[in-house]
Scaffold this motif. Sequence first.
Motif, short mmCIF file in Angstrom:
data_model
loop_
_atom_site.label_atom_id
_atom_site.label_comp_id
_atom_site.label_asym_id
_atom_site.label_seq_id
_atom_site.Cartn_x
_atom_site.Cartn_y
_atom_site.Cartn_z
N ASP A 78 0.83 -1.19 0.00
CA ASP A 78 0.00 0.00 0.00
C ASP A 78 0.87 1.25 0.00
O ASP A 78 1.78 1.38 0.83
CB ASP A 78 -0.89 0.03 1.24
N ILE A 79 0.61 2.16 -0.95
CA ILE A 79 1.28 3.46 -0.95
C ILE A 79 0.24 4.54 -1.20
O ILE A 79 -0.82 4.27 -1.80
CB ILE A 79 2.42 3.54 -1.99
N LYS A 80 0.50 5.74 -0.72
CA LYS A 80 -0.44 6.84 -0.90
C LYS A 80 -0.32 7.44 -2.29
O LYS A 80 0.78 7.53 -2.84
CB LYS A 80 -0.19 7.93 0.14
N LYS A 81 -1.47 7.83 -2.84
CA LYS A 81 -1.51 8.46 -4.16
C LYS A 81 -0.57 9.67 -4.15
O LYS A 81 -0.58 10.47 -3.23
CB LYS A 81 -2.93 8.88 -4.50
N GLY A 82 0.26 9.77 -5.18
CA GLY A 82 1.21 10.86 -5.29
C GLY A 82 2.58 10.53 -4.73
O GLY A 82 3.55 11.25 -4.96
N GLU A 83 2.67 9.42 -4.00
CA GLU A 83 3.95 9.02 -3.42
C GLU A 83 4.87 8.50 -4.53
O GLU A 83 4.42 7.86 -5.48
CB GLU A 83 3.72 7.92 -2.39
N LYS A 84 6.15 8.82 -4.40
CA LYS A 84 7.16 8.33 -5.34
C LYS A 84 8.00 7.30 -4.61
O LYS A 84 8.56 7.58 -3.55
CB LYS A 84 8.01 9.48 -5.86
N CYS A 108 5.56 2.50 -19.18
CA CYS A 108 4.90 3.81 -19.32
C CYS A 108 5.76 4.89 -18.68
O CYS A 108 6.75 4.58 -18.02
CB CYS A 108 3.50 3.79 -18.72
N GLY A 109 5.33 6.13 -18.84
CA GLY A 109 6.10 7.26 -18.34
C GLY A 109 6.09 7.45 -16.84
O GLY A 109 6.82 8.28 -16.32
N CYS A 110 5.27 6.68 -16.14
CA CYS A 110 5.22 6.79 -14.68
C CYS A 110 6.42 6.13 -14.01
O CYS A 110 6.65 6.31 -12.82
CB CYS A 110 3.93 6.15 -14.15
N PHE A 137 -2.58 7.33 -10.47
CA PHE A 137 -3.16 6.00 -10.33
C PHE A 137 -3.99 5.88 -9.06
O PHE A 137 -3.76 6.57 -8.07
CB PHE A 137 -2.05 4.94 -10.30
N ASP A 138 -4.96 4.96 -9.11
CA ASP A 138 -5.78 4.58 -7.95
C ASP A 138 -5.89 3.07 -7.94
O ASP A 138 -5.98 2.44 -9.00
CB ASP A 138 -7.20 5.17 -8.07
N GLY A 139 -5.90 2.50 -6.76
CA GLY A 139 -6.10 1.05 -6.64
C GLY A 139 -4.89 0.24 -7.05
O GLY A 139 -3.76 0.71 -7.01
N ALA A 140 -5.14 -0.99 -7.47
CA ALA A 140 -4.07 -1.92 -7.82
C ALA A 140 -3.43 -1.57 -9.15
O ALA A 140 -4.13 -1.29 -10.13
CB ALA A 140 -4.60 -3.34 -7.86
N VAL A 141 -2.10 -1.55 -9.19
CA VAL A 141 -1.37 -1.32 -10.43
C VAL A 141 -0.29 -2.40 -10.57
O VAL A 141 0.26 -2.88 -9.59
CB VAL A 141 -0.70 0.08 -10.51
N ASN A 142 -0.06 -2.77 -11.81
CA ASN A 142 1.01 -3.70 -12.15
C ASN A 142 1.79 -3.08 -13.30
O ASN A 142 1.20 -2.75 -14.33
CB ASN A 142 0.45 -5.06 -12.59
N LYS A 143 3.09 -2.93 -13.12
CA LYS A 143 3.92 -2.26 -14.12
C LYS A 143 5.08 -3.16 -14.53
O LYS A 143 5.49 -4.05 -13.78
CB LYS A 143 4.47 -0.93 -13.58
N LEU A 158 11.15 -7.12 -15.91
CA LEU A 158 11.01 -6.86 -14.48
C LEU A 158 9.60 -6.33 -14.25
O LEU A 158 9.08 -5.57 -15.09
CB LEU A 158 12.04 -5.84 -14.00
N THR A 159 9.00 -6.69 -13.14
CA THR A 159 7.65 -6.23 -12.83
C THR A 159 7.58 -5.72 -11.40
O THR A 159 8.40 -6.09 -10.55
CB THR A 159 6.62 -7.36 -13.01
N PHE A 160 6.60 -4.87 -11.16
CA PHE A 160 6.30 -4.47 -9.79
C PHE A 160 4.82 -4.16 -9.69
O PHE A 160 4.14 -3.91 -10.70
CB PHE A 160 7.17 -3.30 -9.30
N SER A 161 4.33 -4.20 -8.47
CA SER A 161 2.92 -3.91 -8.23
C SER A 161 2.80 -3.03 -6.99
O SER A 161 3.72 -2.95 -6.18
CB SER A 161 2.12 -5.21 -8.06
N ALA A 162 1.65 -2.38 -6.87
CA ALA A 162 1.36 -1.55 -5.71
C ALA A 162 -0.13 -1.37 -5.61
O ALA A 162 -0.86 -1.56 -6.58
CB ALA A 162 2.05 -0.19 -5.85
N ASN A 163 -0.57 -1.02 -4.42
CA ASN A 163 -1.97 -0.67 -4.20
C ASN A 163 -1.99 0.80 -3.81
O ASN A 163 -1.50 1.17 -2.74
CB ASN A 163 -2.59 -1.54 -3.10
#
Length: 166
Positions: A78-84, A108-110, A137-143, A158-163
């Motif tokens: 879990d990370i807060k929206k806008g967090e890097k 993507c550019g994120c 982004f909001d919710g679950a992401v997979n990059k 390589l992959t990563f995910s976050a909520n």
Amino acid sequence: MKSIKILAVAALCTLAFSCNKKEETSSVKSPDSAQASTVVDALSQESANPDDAALVKEAQSKPLTTIAFSETDHNFGDIKKGEKVEHIYEVTNTGTNPLIISNVKPGCGCTVPDFTKEPILPGKKGKITLHFDSTNFDGAVNKVADVFVNVEKAPVRLTFSANILP
């Protein structure tokens, strides 16, 4: 239109398997789904972006070696929206030739990559850092990020995910 694309991929798969005589005897009779999906993925990537094919060719023009990753998938949780956030993927050259990371191409550019630019000698380690900005982004992401290196099966993904929480 979709059926034409499927037929084109099927024809290219048949061509890819029939051009390699060694693989013809082992793959055509009973191709496993991993081999088939690898060919389809490779063909899809090449047709989707011709630059990727050039990056693969460049990476594989160097003497090939082998690579090991500390991990190829990371979950930020879990990370807060806008967090890097960022994560470092450690790479080890397990081969006998220098390992050269030609490029790291995020989906993507994120995501912004940073990686070891110098050749990594056999037995030595390097790193690939992926910096992710969760602002849009909001919710679950997979990059994903594709790593173009001088190994047989490039690119390595390589992959990563976050909520992303509000």
